[in-house]
Design a protein around this motif. Structure first.
Motif, short mmCIF file in Angstrom:
data_model
loop_
_atom_site.label_atom_id
_atom_site.label_comp_id
_atom_site.label_asym_id
_atom_site.label_seq_id
_atom_site.Cartn_x
_atom_site.Cartn_y
_atom_site.Cartn_z
N UNK A 93 0.85 -1.18 0.00
CA UNK A 93 0.00 0.00 0.00
C UNK A 93 0.89 1.24 0.00
N UNK A 94 0.44 2.25 -0.72
CA UNK A 94 1.24 3.46 -0.87
C UNK A 94 1.19 4.29 0.40
N UNK B 193 -6.61 1.73 0.74
CA UNK B 193 -5.59 2.78 0.69
C UNK B 193 -6.15 4.17 1.05
N UNK B 194 -6.94 4.17 2.12
CA UNK B 194 -7.41 5.43 2.68
C UNK B 194 -6.80 5.68 4.06
N UNK B 195 -5.68 5.06 4.32
CA UNK B 195 -5.03 5.21 5.61
C UNK B 195 -5.40 4.08 6.55
N UNK B 196 -4.50 3.81 7.48
CA UNK B 196 -4.70 2.72 8.43
C UNK B 196 -5.48 3.18 9.64
N UNK B 197 -6.13 2.22 10.30
CA UNK B 197 -6.67 2.48 11.61
C UNK B 197 -5.53 2.59 12.61
N UNK B 198 -5.82 3.02 13.81
CA UNK B 198 -4.75 3.23 14.80
C UNK B 198 -3.86 2.01 15.01
N UNK B 199 -4.45 0.83 15.23
CA UNK B 199 -3.65 -0.37 15.53
C UNK B 199 -2.86 -0.81 14.30
N UNK C 47 -5.40 -1.10 -6.68
CA UNK C 47 -4.30 -0.34 -7.26
C UNK C 47 -4.74 1.10 -7.51
N UNK C 48 -3.79 2.02 -7.35
CA UNK C 48 -4.07 3.45 -7.49
C UNK C 48 -3.61 3.95 -8.83
#
Length: 217
Positions: free
Chosen positions: A5-6, A140-146, A208-209
């Motif tokens: 993931x980017x 690919x919208x960002x990870x959760x905290x953990x 894929x982006x």
């Protein structure tokens, strides 16, 4: 070792294309993640490490499981500061949806009767947790905290996802057990298997982006 993931900031995530598909993966992944968490908890055979910690905090503070989940999520975000993990829409929705989904599932999910049913909850919850975790990360919208803690440490150390995830799971499980969370053989199974399962599934469900945004900081 790289992850598929980017590393994108919030605005770059939104400009990266394939938005409808990525949003659907994100929402389905987060809701399914919360439901999978409750399957593992209800199995009674030992929940995932983060859920052991959440259960321990819930018992110690008399919060609901979902409220304790969100409290842990917010606390873990502080650990992102030294590893410079980038937030995004997935980070915000993770905090909002996972705990809600876990509480909603708890209201409709029957208690398992007998060891066979408990084992079914455990194994089904483990596979589902790995799948939905990979699904929302792959949006690919960002990870959760953990998961941001995991992906940040993978980037910093160069270690495989399986190694980093397993180390985190062990430390968190011990902390949760000390606070009164339920630990069983299922906790060990999850700690050993979840990292490799996520590592296997993530490249296969990642969306894929566009080439214009892929790889931007």
């Amino acid at each position: 070792m790289t992850i598929p993931i980017a590393r994108l900031g919030p605005l770059a995530q939104l400009r990266a294309g394939r938005t409808p598909r990525r949003i659907s993966h994100l929402l389905l992944g987060l809701i399914g993640y919360g439901a999978s968490v409750m399957l593992l908890v209800r199995s009674g055979l030992g929940a995932a490490s983060w859920n052991v910690l959440t259960e321990g905090i819930a018992r110690s503070t008399h919060l609901s499981f979902g409220s304790a989940t969100n409290l842990v999520a917010l606390a873990v975000l502080v650990a992102w500061l030294p590893i410079r993990e980038l937030p995004g829409l997935g980070t915000v929705l993770n905090v909002a949806l996972v705990g809600f989904s876990a509480d909603a599932t708890a209201r409709v999910l029957p208690q398992p009767h007998g060891f066979a049913a408990q084992l079914g909850y455990l194994l089904g919850g483990l596979v589902a947790l790995a799948f939905f975790d990979a699904l929302y990360l792959g949006a690919q919208f960002g990870s959760g905290p953990r998961d941001g803690l995991m992906t940040g440490l993978v980037r910093l150390t160069g270690k495989p996802i399986a190694v980093v995830r397993t180390a985190i799971e062990v430390v968190v499980a011990v902390a949760g057990w000390l606070l009164g969370g339920t630990v069983g053989f299922g906790t060990v199974l999850i700690a050993v298997c979840l990292g490799p399962l996520v590592g296997f599934l993530l490249p296969r469900v990642t969306v894929s982006l566009s080439t214009a945004e892929r790889g931007k900081p």
